[in-house]
Design an enzyme around this catalytic site. Sequence first.
Site, PDB file in Angstrom:
ATOM      1  N   ASP A   1       0.779 -12.654   1.843  1.00  0.00           N
ATOM      2  CA  ASP A   1       2.160 -12.132   1.278  1.00  0.00           C
ATOM      3  C   ASP A   1       3.311 -13.472   1.136  1.00  0.00           C
ATOM      4  O   ASP A   1       4.027 -13.548   0.245  1.00  0.00           O
ATOM      5  CB  ASP A   1       3.326 -11.019   1.768  1.00  0.00           C
ATOM      6  CG  ASP A   1       3.223 -10.004   1.838  1.00  0.00           C
ATOM      7  OD1 ASP A   1       2.762  -9.703  -0.019  1.00  0.00           O
ATOM      8  OD2 ASP A   1       3.120  -8.852   2.351  1.00  0.00           O
TER       9      ASP A   1
ATOM     10  N   LYS B   1      -4.339  -1.229  -1.985  1.00  0.00           N
ATOM     11  CA  LYS B   1      -4.420  -2.545  -1.628  1.00  0.00           C
ATOM     12  C   LYS B   1      -5.337  -2.223  -0.898  1.00  0.00           C
ATOM     13  O   LYS B   1      -6.632  -2.998  -0.556  1.00  0.00           O
ATOM     14  CB  LYS B   1      -3.182  -2.522  -0.379  1.00  0.00           C
ATOM     15  CG  LYS B   1      -2.131  -3.642  -1.777  1.00  0.00           C
ATOM     16  CD  LYS B   1      -0.588  -3.834  -0.973  1.00  0.00           C
ATOM     17  CE  LYS B   1       0.391  -3.934  -1.251  1.00  0.00           C
ATOM     18  NZ  LYS B   1       1.995  -4.145  -0.388  1.00  0.00           N
TER      19      LYS B   1
ATOM     20  N   GLN C   1       2.793  -3.888   5.445  1.00  0.00           N
ATOM     21  CA  GLN C   1       3.982  -3.079   4.752  1.00  0.00           C
ATOM     22  C   GLN C   1       5.654  -2.498   4.463  1.00  0.00           C
ATOM     23  O   GLN C   1       5.850  -2.806   5.856  1.00  0.00           O
ATOM     24  CB  GLN C   1       2.985  -2.223   3.927  1.00  0.00           C
ATOM     25  CG  GLN C   1       4.284  -1.067   2.347  1.00  0.00           C
ATOM     26  CD  GLN C   1       3.563  -1.540   1.301  1.00  0.00           C
ATOM     27  OE1 GLN C   1       2.316  -2.720   1.326  1.00  0.00           O
ATOM     28  NE2 GLN C   1       5.013  -1.822   0.504  1.00  0.00           N
TER      29      GLN C   1
END
Length: 298
Positions: free
Chosen positions: A119, A52, A96
């Site tokens: 997200d 990412k 994460q």
Amino acid sequence: MAEIIDGKQVAQDVIAIVTNSSAELKAKGVVPGLAVVMVGEDPASQVYVASKSRKAKECGFHSVQHTLPAETSQGMLLALIAELNADPAIHGILVQLPLPDRIDSGAVIQAIAPDKDVDGFHFINVGKLGTGETATAFVPCTPAGSLLLIERVRGRDLSGLNAVVVGRSNIVGKPMANLLLAANCTVTIAHSRTKDLRALCRTADILVAAVGRPEMVKGDWIKDGATVVDVGINRVPAPEKGDGKSRLVGDVDYKHAAERAGAITPVPGGVGPMTIAMLMANTLVSACRMARIEPPKF
Ligand code: NDP
């Protein structure tokens, strides 16, 4: 035989739009910033976080990675999130998952400022998607990417089509169903308690499998001409490749499903590459919104 939906290509197209728009923003003095936070040293998470951060740099973003030691307290993590929330150089914050058991993941996710929640897991963004406020929501990356793949085959208006989503997780199944509903599909969500899943799947013009069970959806569950999106990523033994070797398969029996489907995503190379691409897209959109510049369409 089904058309194979090339997720790598669609993801590249998304990244090209992001990179161009990022350069245009830079010329106006705005550099999109993405902060990726991880706690501990889970090897799979390390790989995801590194890719990412790398992709963010490729897109011309200001890319920041915070790797905190496994013993980090919830308070310390929340303090970092507060710092990132207040940092004008950061437009997207991603924590994460999974976090260590001691830490309440829900509390951490809800601490992210909704307008930096790339997200799309904050209740504000979940609520916006659920009420059709997609213009200002952040949509979770995997279902957002899956919808783009469906649109490549079926166009943007899916009016009148029957969609079945197998799986009801907050990360994939539920937001996927909401996106399909917003695109005018008639949507059914199936899960582990659903009766006669085969018969239900056979009604689907669009079938999305997000279960986490290797090749569970069989070829004869597919309606002729259906669009099949396989979100599953499962590692299974592959003794034919040698001792101890493995390979990736989806939740759909690809070989047999492809004989009936009109179009199908492969695993790997289908939904997988879309997830990171949509994270970049969400970060870019966030930077545009904060700078009050019209974001590009994907
Ligand atoms: P979850 O485990 O959170 O959810 C799985 C869902 O499948 C649940 O709703 C569960 O039902 C349902 N389910 C389980 N068994 C059955 C069954 N026998 N029949 C019908 N439904 C069943 O998984 P995720 O949504 O997080 O992920 C799903 C898959 O997608 C995984 O393979 C994951 O690796 C992959 N994935 C891929 C991503 C990508 O980038 N391509 C990103 C995220 C996930 P119930 O609720 O009743 O338990």
